[in-house]
Write an enzyme that holds these catalytic residues in place. Structure first.
Site, PDB file in Angstrom:
ATOM      1  N   ALA A 148       0.622  -1.433  -0.118  1.00  0.00           N
ATOM      2  CA  ALA A 148      -0.213   0.196   0.393  1.00  0.00           C
ATOM      3  C   ALA A 148       0.756   1.241  -0.158  1.00  0.00           C
ATOM      4  O   ALA A 148       1.969   1.454   0.715  1.00  0.00           O
ATOM      5  CB  ALA A 148      -0.885  -0.013   1.144  1.00  0.00           C
ATOM      6  N   CYS A 149       0.470   2.265  -0.544  1.00  0.00           N
ATOM      7  CA  CYS A 149       1.279   3.240  -0.703  1.00  0.00           C
ATOM      8  C   CYS A 149       0.895   4.445  -0.240  1.00  0.00           C
ATOM      9  O   CYS A 149       0.346   4.378   0.528  1.00  0.00           O
ATOM     10  CB  CYS A 149       0.869   4.537  -2.285  1.00  0.00           C
ATOM     11  SG  CYS A 149       1.060   6.217  -1.803  1.00  0.00           S
ATOM     12  N   ILE A 150       2.205   4.408   0.414  1.00  0.00           N
ATOM     13  CA  ILE A 150       1.967   5.330   2.559  1.00  0.00           C
ATOM     14  C   ILE A 150       1.539   6.842   2.319  1.00  0.00           C
ATOM     15  O   ILE A 150       0.666   7.012   2.938  1.00  0.00           O
ATOM     16  CB  ILE A 150       4.090   5.651   2.727  1.00  0.00           C
ATOM     17  CG1 ILE A 150       3.622   5.976   4.733  1.00  0.00           C
ATOM     18  CG2 ILE A 150       4.362   6.584   1.779  1.00  0.00           C
ATOM     19  CD1 ILE A 150       4.817   5.954   5.080  1.00  0.00           C
TER      20      ILE A 150
END
Lengths: 152, 98
Positions: free
Chosen positions: A110-112
């Protein structure tokens, strides 16, 4: 913390390769196999993207290909919350991704930046998922033969 | 050659027209999700699809057709299941139009 970067796994050498000419033959079945990366940009239950991506990944694995990772971007990060609790007769999209990781080693990333904006943090994420930077998406695109985008 | 996937209905989006400006002769086009509405027979887009079919192989994802109750599709459009989708991805580079 926004630029935190967690490398996915060591890159095979050479690092930068043409992305469509390294299909490999499986030594046992003599079938061509490709390494697939998936970019998922829509949340679960409001768009078909999560379902299409999952069914595609499932079919690819069944056919002997490798799905390296699913990168969750924008609302796609909501796919990774273990807080979802759908009715019993419906699919649990997050649990399904976790299962894919558990059984087939598909990384759920998941993209931060997208996660922080939506309240998705590691303590509420499904087993087998991780938060990482956009660099991980670049790396995924480089090391896979195919990168498919599902979204709107 | 490149596989182009279209996931939106031509009635809601102009992405099919945009895609067609970039496709080369022979590039396969796969309709998925709401994109499958494009291959219905006797629709406003039937003539366009008929002309695409002359230069490019056209596919539609069968489970998505079934989910939308589309049973009558244009002649010459091949239907594939998810495994067929995977085969296309294996054979060609992919461009997912969104």
């Amino acid at each position: 913390m926004y630029c935190e970067y967690i490398p996915v796994s060591p890159l095979p050498a050479p690092c930068i390769r043409a992305s469509n000419d390294n299909k490999e033959k499986c030594p046992e079945t003599e079938k061509t196999t490709v390494r697939i990366g998936i970019l998922l940009k829509q949340g679960p239950y409001n768009h078909q993207a999560s379902d299409t991506a999952y069914k595609f990944a499932e079919a690819a694995i069944r056919k002997g290909h490798t799905v390296e990772a699913v990168f969750l971007y924008n609302d796609g990060v909501i796919n990774a919350t273990r807080l979802m609790d759908p009715p019993r007769d419906d699919r649990n999209i997050a649990a399904r991704w976790s299962e894919l990781n558990n059984r087939h080693g598909v990384e759920i990333l998941a993209c931060i930046a997208a996660s922080k904006r939506r309240g998705i943090s590691e303590d509420i994420m499904i087993k087998g998922s991780a938060i990482c930077g956009l660099g991980a998406l670049t790396e995924l695109a480089v090391r896979c033969d195919r990168l498919l985008t599902f979204g709107d | 050659m490149t596989l182009h996937t279209i996931n939106k209905s031509p009635f809601e989006s102009r992405i099919l027209e945009t895609c067609l400006r970039f496709t080369q002769e022979g590039d396969p086009i796969l309709f998925i999700e709401n994109g499958v509405y494009a291959v219905q027979s006797r629709s406003r887009f039937s003539p366009l699809l008929e002309s695409i079919r002359l230069s490019n192989p056209v596919y539609a994802l069968q489970p998505d057709l079934a989910a939308r109750g589309i049973t009558e599709i244009l002649d010459g459009i091949k239907t594939v299941d998810y495994e067929g989708f995977v085969d296309l991805v294996e054979t060609y580079k992919v461009n997912n139009w969104l």
